[in-house]
Every structure is written in structure tokens, then in C-alpha cells.
Design an enzyme around this catalytic site. Structure first.
Site, PDB file in Angstrom:
ATOM      1  N   ASN A 150      43.963  34.584  35.589  1.00 23.58           N
ATOM      2  CA  ASN A 150      44.295  34.591  34.157  1.00 23.58           C
ATOM      3  C   ASN A 150      45.099  35.818  33.733  1.00 23.58           C
ATOM      4  OD1 ASN A 150      41.866  36.061  34.656  1.00 23.58           O
ATOM      5  ND2 ASN A 150      41.404  36.031  32.476  1.00 23.58           N
ATOM      6  N   GLY A 226      36.020  36.639  38.475  1.00 25.05           N
ATOM      7  CA  GLY A 226      36.305  35.210  38.494  1.00 25.05           C
ATOM      8  C   GLY A 226      35.151  34.424  37.915  1.00 25.05           C
ATOM      9  N   THR A 230      31.623  30.896  41.627  1.00 21.24           N
ATOM     10  CA  THR A 230      32.173  31.566  42.805  1.00 21.24           C
ATOM     11  C   THR A 230      31.473  32.895  43.042  1.00 21.24           C
ATOM     12  OG1 THR A 230      34.315  30.545  42.363  1.00 21.24           O
ATOM     13  CG2 THR A 230      34.292  32.395  43.880  1.00 21.24           C
ATOM     14  N   GLU A 248      32.390  40.626  38.121  1.00 24.41           N
ATOM     15  CA  GLU A 248      32.737  40.446  36.713  1.00 24.41           C
ATOM     16  C   GLU A 248      33.026  38.966  36.540  1.00 24.41           C
ATOM     17  OE1 GLU A 248      34.169  39.578  33.519  1.00 24.41           O
ATOM     18  OE2 GLU A 248      36.060  40.405  34.248  1.00 24.41           O
ATOM     19  N   CYS A 282      38.479  36.018  29.693  1.00 26.36           N
ATOM     20  CA  CYS A 282      37.018  35.964  29.692  1.00 26.36           C
ATOM     21  C   CYS A 282      36.420  36.600  28.445  1.00 26.36           C
ATOM     22  CB  CYS A 282      36.469  36.637  30.950  1.00 26.36           C
ATOM     23  SG  CYS A 282      36.956  38.371  31.137  1.00 26.36           S
ATOM     24  N   GLU A 461      32.712  48.077  35.610  1.00 25.82           N
ATOM     25  CA  GLU A 461      33.995  48.625  36.028  1.00 25.82           C
ATOM     26  C   GLU A 461      34.497  49.558  34.936  1.00 25.82           C
ATOM     27  OE1 GLU A 461      35.999  45.200  38.707  1.00 25.82           O
ATOM     28  OE2 GLU A 461      35.923  44.725  36.576  1.00 25.82           O
TER      29      GLU A 461
END
Length: 480
Positions: A150, A226, A230, A248, A282, A461
Site C-alpha cells: 500500500n 502486512g 499473514t 505491524e 492501515c 517501530e
């Protein structure tokens, strides 16, 4: 047909298996380049190169490592238009958005961590007259960085830059859906003179290339951004191998509007937080909760302005929304709109694919969609859609809206609009989100921790949090 290559040990190389994946331009619905279909052999070569480069890179003074990162940052800025055009072609986003946000932020990521590492400090703890403890932080080794489609270069560099600054070497995998700017970054790293093997970029499918990174015994650290599903697979794979993980993941973010808000500022920012990047961020506020006394006014104004958002060719600066990233993703978004109808929702605007004339007639475009009349517990309000789709729900009390906001399995970000300072602090403390924006959205300070609660991720992060993640602490105790 342009052929993207892997970047391993300082060189651009074809995949070992000599097979490739079609890479589509979503705005025109056509293949425009080919991406390596790499496998475990390519990852093995990248790990070998990174392992060989690690002893020298990890022992370079921080100031010297920083010089390389600053050169890369400068080259990204020098190639702004080229990278923005590539990002738009690969992802479908308006080129104006890539030029103003994505590419400048990628340059800022390298520049920020290049300087941050030179100010990174550890702790010391004195035990009165008995002993002193101090903490050393060393780079860990080879880091696996897996990034999404994205915000391709923006989020790829968000991982790579702190890992390199801390003295690690990297095996990175960009999304196979949007590989082009990662490939161009490879060229810039070569131009910057980055030592061979310090950064390796391997393109390919998640189930092959990503899995090989997650399982490789020579990669003790994984940083992934992602989808939650996943992320769960990576965690299940990597945890038994005792790898250090930063995940994340997804979001289903609330945007909470109280009647005492600064109305026009809130309205315009809510349009951005709903539909920027086609809603494929997101952090987008996909659930809007409006205090009941303001609900009708907000609904009418928001729908009217949503209808005015132009959707079309991402090369045009007049279009606010471009194409969504792929046909399968467009089909997913449209299926959720149909689900909303089945759940009793009313489509106030949008709710359909947009047919664009000219060169984009076969592209994948979705109209900004606003839905009301749904329960906060329905699937449409609980599952991540990741597209230009928002729902509207009225509320009466703080207690009620906090329950609504916290009801999903996600907890990444929340926006809150109120002029009541006490309420703002009170609500910020109760909302289960890693990021709380009050009277703003997407206002980012790179020094702050970034990440979510619940199924929105593990770890943080950004700032020194990232540098701590990419280093191994060691306590030294000296008896006096």
C-alpha cells in the site's frame, strides 16, 4: 517488457530459477513489467552475502554508516519525480500523492535514522557503592524485512533504514504486487556506493520468498508489515525458531466526532482519513462515530463532499483517488459492499466500480463509499476492508462510543474530535489503540513509537524503539 532484478551482494541479478511474475499497472489493468519469482535459493544467496558483509558493516562507526544512509536519502530526493511516477504506475495511487507523501517520507526515513543512530544511548544503573551496571547494545546480524503493497517505498525504507543504521545487514522482500520502487532503490544504493551485501532485495511471492526468509536459520530477526493473517503465519513459523519479531498488522480504526468539534477542520480531515490512498492505509478511519446531535448534519455534508471526490487516472493532479492495487483486491472491496447491503446497510454514495474513460478504461477503480444503518458488531464493521469504504454510526454517550470503538479485534489507531480537553485525555486513556490522534490525523513525528494493540501487531517501530528492536542488549555489571 521491463525486467526487474534482485539486488544481491551489490549487484542486480536474475533469479536463480529464471522464472518471473507479471507486474500489473492497476490504472490500466495491464502487465507492464516482470518481477523475479525468487525462491529459497535466492534467499540463501542473499543471506550468504549479508552474513559476509556483517562483520565490517557492524563495526563501522555509526557516523560512517550514517553517511551512506544520508547519500541514499539525497538520491531519493534527487529522483523524486521518477520514483513518484513508478510508485503510481505500480500501486495505482495518484502521482501527486506519491510525489508529496510517499517518496519524501522514504527519504526522511533514511535521514532520520542516519542521525538518530548518532544520538542513540543506553542505560547505566549504579548500585550505591557496590557496583555499576551498564547496557551495551550490539547489532544482531542479518535482518529479514518484509513490507506491504500500500505504501511500497515508504514502508520498505521504514524498516531498512533503522536496521542498517543499527549495524545490521538486511534481506528485504517488497510486495510482489508493487516491486518497482524497491528495484529503483537498488539502483540508488549502487550509485551511493553502499558496500556489497549490506542490503539485499529479493523479489517474489510471499509463500515462497517470504516463507524462506521466515524459516532461514541465518535470519534471527523478522520485521513484517502486512495483513493480520499473514502475520499470524509468520509468527507461527518463526516463534519455534526463537526469532525476534516485529509485526505491524491490520486496523479497523475508529474516527470519533463529538458535537463540540471544530467542524470544518474535522470534516475535511475526515475525508482524508477515510479515502486517502483509496482507503488503502492501515491508519484510515473506516468507522466514523458521530455524536447524535451532529449526526444528520455531518452525514449530509460528508456524503455530499464524498460524491465530489474525483476518481480517475492517477497521472492527473485533479483526481483525488486513483486505482485500487489489483483486480482481486477490487473484487474483495466490492464483495464487502455487497455484504453491507445484506447486513442491512444503506449505501449513501458510491458502492460500485468506476469506469474511467481513455487509457484507464480497463483499470480497477472504486467509488468512495459511505454506508449507514449497520450494527457496530456486524462483519462490515469488524473486518478490515482496506478500501474506500466507511460506515457512519451515531452515539449518545462517551461510554457507548468507547465500547463501539474498542469492539473490534484490532487496535492500531483512533481519531478523536473534541474541544473538551478533559474529555480528550479521558478518552485517549480508554481507547484501545496504539496511536491516538486528537483533532488531527496522520500527523506523524518519527521519534514516536508506532504500532498497535491486539491483532494490530506485536512490538513498536519508529524512533529509538526501532533501534532498540534491531539491537541486542547486554548488561555489564562491575563490582567496585
Amino acid at each position: 517488457m521491463f525486467q526487474i532484478q534482485n539486488y544481491i551482494n551489490g549487484k542486480l541479478v536474475d533469479p536463480v530459477g529464471h522464472t518471473c511474475i507479471d507486474n500489473y499497472n492497476p490504472a490500466i489493468g495491464e502487465v507492464y513489467s516482470r518481477t523475479p519469482d525468487s525462491d529459497e535459493r535466492d534467499i540463501e544467496a542473499a543471506v550468504e552475502a549479508a552474513t559476509g558483509a556483517f562483520p565490517d558493516w557492524s563495526t563501522k562507526p555509526a557516523q560512517e554508516r550514517a553517511r551512506y544512509l544520508l547519500r541514499i536519502s539525497d538520491l531519493i530526493e534527487d529522483n523524486l519525480d521518477r520514483l513518484a511516477q513508478a510508485e503510481s504506475a505500480d500501486n495505482g495511487k495518484p502521482v501527486s500523492l506519491a510525489r508529496s507523501v510517499d517518496i519524501p517520507r522514504a527519504a526522511s526515513n533514511f535521514r532520520f535514522f542516519a542521525t538518530a543512530i548518532q544520538h542513540f544511548a543506553s542505560e547505566a544503573h549504579a548500585m550505591e557503592d557496590t557496583a555499576i551496571n551498564y547496557t551495551l547494545r550490539h547489532p544482531i546480524g542479518v535482518v529479514g524485512c518484509i513490507s506491504p503493497w500500500n505504501l511500497p517505498l515508504y514502508l520498505f525504507t521504514w524498516k531498512i533504514a533503522p536496521a542498517l543504521a543499527a549495524g545490521n545487514c538486511v534481506v528485504g522482500k517488497p510486495s510482489e504486487i508493487t516491486p518497482m520502487t524497491a528495484y529503483l532503490l537498488s539502483e540508488l544504493c549502487i550509485e551511493a556506493g553502499l558496500p556489497d551485501g549490506v542490503l539485499n532485495i529479493v523479489h517474489g511471492l510471499g509463500q515462497k520468498t517470504g516463507s524462506a526468509i521466515s524459516t532461514h536459520p541465518g535470519i534471527p530477526v523478522i520485521s513484517f508489515t502486512g495483513g493480520t493473517r499473514t502475520g499470524a503465519t509468520i509468527a507461527a513459523t518463526a516463534a519455534p525458531l526463537f526469532k525476534k519479531l516485529s509485526l505491524e498488522l491490520g486496523g479497523k480504526n475508529p474516527n470519533i466526532v463529538f458535537a463540540d468539534c471544530r467542524y470544518e477542520e474535522m470534516l475535511q480531515t475526515s475525508l482524508l482519513s477515510s479515502f486517502s490512498n483509496q482507503g488503502e492505509i492501515c491508519l484510515c478511519g473506516s468507522r466514523i462515530f458521530i455524536e447524535r446531535s451532529l449526526y444528520e448534519t455531518f452525514r449530509n455534508d460528508f456524503v455530499e463532499q464524498s460524491k465530489q471526490l474525483t476518481v480517475g487516472d492517477p497521472l492527473s493532479d485533479t483526481n483525488r483517488l486513483g486505482a485500487v492495487v489489483s483486480k482481486p483486491h477490487m473484487d474483495k472491496i466490492l464483495s464487502y459492499i455487497e455484504l453491507a447491503r445484506e447486513e442491512g446497510g444503506t449505501i449513501l454514495c458510491g458502492g460500485r466500480q468506476v469506469q474511467v474513460e481513455g487509457r484507464c478504461r480497463d483499470g480497477w477503480f472504486v467509488a468512495p463509499t459511505v454506508i449507514e444503518g449497520l450494527s457496530h458488531t456486524c462483519r462490515t464493521n469488524q473486518e478490515e476492508i482496506f478500501g474506500p469504504v466507511v460506515t457512519l454510526i451515531p452515539f449518545d454517550t462517551e461510554e457507548e462510543v468507547v465500547a463501539y470503538a474498542n469492539s473490534t479485534p484490532y487496535g492500531l489507531a483512533a481519531s478523536l474530535w473534541t474541544e473538551n480537553l478533559t474529555r480528550a485525555h479521558r478518552m485517549a486513556g480508554r481507547l484501545q489503540s496504539g496511536i491516538i490522534w486528537i483533532n488531527c490525523w496522520m500527523l506523524r513525528d518519527l521519534r514516536t513509537p508506532f504500532g498497535g494493540m491486539k491483532q494490530s501487531g506485536v512490538g513498536r517501530e519508529g524512533g529509538f524503539e526501532a533501534l532498540r528492536f534491531f539491537t541486542e542488549p547486554k548488561n555489564v555489571c562491575i563490582k567496585m
